[in-house]
Design an enzyme around this catalytic site. Structure first.
Site, PDB file in Angstrom:
ATOM      1  N   HIS A 119      -3.358  -4.172   1.959  1.00 26.95           N
ATOM      2  CA  HIS A 119      -1.880  -5.620   2.259  1.00 26.95           C
ATOM      3  C   HIS A 119      -1.632  -4.462   1.346  1.00 26.95           C
ATOM      4  CE1 HIS A 119      -0.345  -9.164   1.177  1.00 26.95           C
ATOM      5  NE2 HIS A 119      -0.311  -9.022   2.532  1.00 26.95           N
ATOM      6  N   ASP A 197     -10.732  -6.965  -3.136  1.00 28.10           N
ATOM      7  CA  ASP A 197      -9.664  -8.325  -2.164  1.00 28.10           C
ATOM      8  C   ASP A 197     -10.095  -8.965  -1.543  1.00 28.10           C
ATOM      9  OD1 ASP A 197      -7.931  -9.661  -1.393  1.00 28.10           O
ATOM     10  OD2 ASP A 197      -6.375  -8.150  -0.816  1.00 28.10           O
ATOM     11  N   GLN A 200      -9.466 -12.956   2.825  1.00 28.86           N
ATOM     12  CA  GLN A 200      -9.414 -12.860   3.589  1.00 28.86           C
ATOM     13  C   GLN A 200     -10.625 -12.914   4.075  1.00 28.86           C
ATOM     14  OE1 GLN A 200      -7.621 -13.149   6.043  1.00 28.86           O
ATOM     15  NE2 GLN A 200      -5.339 -12.967   5.134  1.00 28.86           N
ATOM     16  N   CYS A 361       2.186  -7.066   6.478  1.00 29.32           N
ATOM     17  CA  CYS A 361       2.413  -6.353   4.800  1.00 29.32           C
ATOM     18  C   CYS A 361       1.124  -5.046   4.812  1.00 29.32           C
ATOM     19  CB  CYS A 361       1.985  -7.419   3.966  1.00 29.32           C
ATOM     20  SG  CYS A 361       2.829  -9.111   3.939  1.00 29.32           S
TER      21      CYS A 361
HETATM   22  N1  PMP Z   1      -4.256  -9.770   0.039  1.00 36.38           N
HETATM   23  C1  PMP Z   1      -5.176 -10.052   1.817  1.00 36.38           C
HETATM   24  C2  PMP Z   1      -6.140  -9.136   2.150  1.00 36.38           C
HETATM   25  C3  PMP Z   1      -4.522 -11.391   1.922  1.00 36.38           C
HETATM   26  O1  PMP Z   1      -4.579 -10.884   3.397  1.00 36.38           O
HETATM   27  C4  PMP Z   1      -3.380 -11.146   1.094  1.00 36.38           C
HETATM   28  C5  PMP Z   1      -2.594 -12.693   1.879  1.00 36.38           C
HETATM   29  N2  PMP Z   1      -1.581 -12.160   3.512  1.00 36.38           N
HETATM   30  C6  PMP Z   1      -2.766 -10.864   0.179  1.00 36.38           C
HETATM   31  C7  PMP Z   1      -3.326 -10.043  -0.851  1.00 36.38           C
HETATM   32  C8  PMP Z   1      -2.000 -11.128  -0.981  1.00 36.38           C
HETATM   33  O2  PMP Z   1      -2.265 -13.081  -1.003  1.00 36.38           O
HETATM   34  P1  PMP Z   1      -1.419 -14.132  -1.942  1.00 36.38           P
HETATM   35  O3  PMP Z   1       0.024 -14.010  -0.755  1.00 36.38           O
HETATM   36  O4  PMP Z   1      -2.022 -15.698  -1.300  1.00 36.38           O
HETATM   37  O5  PMP Z   1      -1.087 -13.835  -2.791  1.00 36.38           O
END
Ligand code: PMP
Length: 403
Positions: A119, A197, A200, A361
């Site tokens: 992401h 991270d 998910q 993203c």
């Molecule tokens: N990492 C991953 C794998 C995500 O799916 C997301 C959110 N889509 C994020 C980071 C960022 O999370 P947040 O927008 O809640 O900070």
């Protein structure tokens, strides 16, 4: 016994205001919230509102107690100590905190290793760290289906000897579960800092940070039944100590003069300003809710539903499914011929199906896959077979309309 109807009844947003069921297939973007989470947030503002860590008055003391108890509960949930858990406003802020805090420890000969399917939240902060420190940013490649091959990744780790390895536990775009434990072990042989991270994975895999053996683990509460605007960073205590402070201000300090400041030890060292107290209490209720269910049964239900979804989707010859279906949190991404994912998602919305389209993203991943974007269906344990059937009917209608 896993009672899907009772579980669905706990989530008011699955029934919308006109009493029609919502087919919510976008839990990777944000999960729905059970009533107990909504109640905990309301209850704080109604009956307990006060700032934490300040004030001798009873309300403030009670708020502080509940807030710190929630930290203990969240820490236990991922198997760490309370002093190793820093509240942040989300996974994004937590990764930024680490990437910023490592700046003084990296130099121009160092390598930061991520993967191609991250992401943007797990790419851009490392790019910025590379710029600040002179280090190089490299990425473990994915194949044409978006899958990381462990042998290839291990060879890259041996070759690059990274100072930092930052990798997602599961891909938000494809749902793939990554071989994080194996990669962490290899990176640790070169004394790398390792970050997972877990945005998910938290809801689906119930990660244990000690078993993963990572130095840092980040997540967002809103993807795990909690409210938005809250997340956390787990850090091995000596790794948290090694990080420079990120944002600065009140609360995080022991002594301030006009010339200099002494900072608190972690986790307080990273928590400045008034925190998201109601959010923390809401997330605490989310953890209670999840602890009250049998996690293996939830996972089993999700997997059964996911298998059914994959089988149904495979019947459409024009649909190209991306990602690793055998090793997946319950998220499926696909493209249909030359159709634009936005058009598909819009038509599906008209059929009452909430799903996500676009690059999720993860633009480097989309480039590697040779697509501009995908349509993504993401399941959670509160989905049922009727949701999948409704999706398949809507897709059939949509593709007929587009033909
Ligand atoms: N990492 C991953 C794998 C995500 O799916 C997301 C959110 N889509 C994020 C980071 C960022 O999370 P947040 O927008 O809640 O900070």
């Amino acid at each position: 016994m896993f009672d899907i109807d009772a579980i669905r009844g706990d989530f008011p947003a699955l029934i919308h205001h006109q009493q029609q069921e919502v087919v919510y297939l976008d839990s990777a973007a944000t999960s729905q919230k059970p009533q107990c989470v909504i109640d905990a947030i309301c209850d704080f503002y109604k009956n307990g509102n006060a700032n934490v860590h300040r004030g001798a008055h009873r309300l403030s003391q009670l708020a502080t107690k509940s807030y710190e108890e929630a930290r203990e509960k969240a820490a236990k949930f991922i198997n760490c100590q309370a002093k190793e858990l820093v509240w942040t406003k989300g996974a994004t802020e937590a990764i930024n905190l680490v990437a910023y805090g490592l700046t003084h420890l990296l130099g121009k000969n160092d390598v930061i290793l991520i993967s191609e399917l991250e992401h943007h939240a797990n790419i851009v902060p490392w790019q910025q760290l590379a710029k600040r420190s002179g280090a190089s940013l490299r990425a473990i490649p994915v194949d044409s289906d978006g899958i990381i091959h462990t042998e290839q990744a291990l060879a890259l780790i041996e070759e690059q000897k990274p100072k930092v390895l930052a990798i997602s536990h599961a891909s938000n775009a494809l749902g793939n579960i990554q071989p994080v434990q194996t990669l962490i072990k290899a990176a640790k042989a070169h004394n790398a800092f390792t970050l997972v991270d877990g945005a998910q994975s938290l809801l689906h895999l119930r990660p244990d940070v000690k078993a993963l053996d990572c130095d840092f683990f980040v997540f967002s509460a809103h993807k795990c039944l909690g409210p938005t605007g809250l997340g956390a960073l787990y850090g091995r205590y000596q790794c948290l100590e090694a990080l420079d402070v990120f944002q600065t201000g009140g609360e995080m300090v022991t002594k301030v003069s006009i010339k200099q400041t002494q900072f608190n030890p972690p986790p307080s060292k990273f928590e400045t300003g008034t925190p998201n107290i109601a959010g923390v209490l809401g997330f605490s209720a989310a953890i209670d809710y999840l602890n009250g269910l049998e996690s293996a049964q939830l996972r089993e239900h999700e997997l059964q539903l996911f298998t059914y979804l994959c089988e149904q989707l495979a019947q459409f010859s024009e649909v190209r499914i991306l990602g690793d279906m055998d090793n997946n949190i319950g998220t499926i991404s696909f493209v249909v011929g030359g159709e634009h994912p936005y058009d598909l998602a819009t038509l599906m919305d008209m059929e009452g199906i909430a799903l996500r389209h676009g690059h999720h993203c993860a633009q480097p991943l989309m480039s590697a896959l040779g697509v501009n974007g995908t349509v993504r269906v993401s399941l959670a344990f509160y989905n049922n077979k009727a949701d999948v059937d409704a999706f398949i009917t809507a897709l059939t209608n949509t593709l007929e309309m587009m033909a």
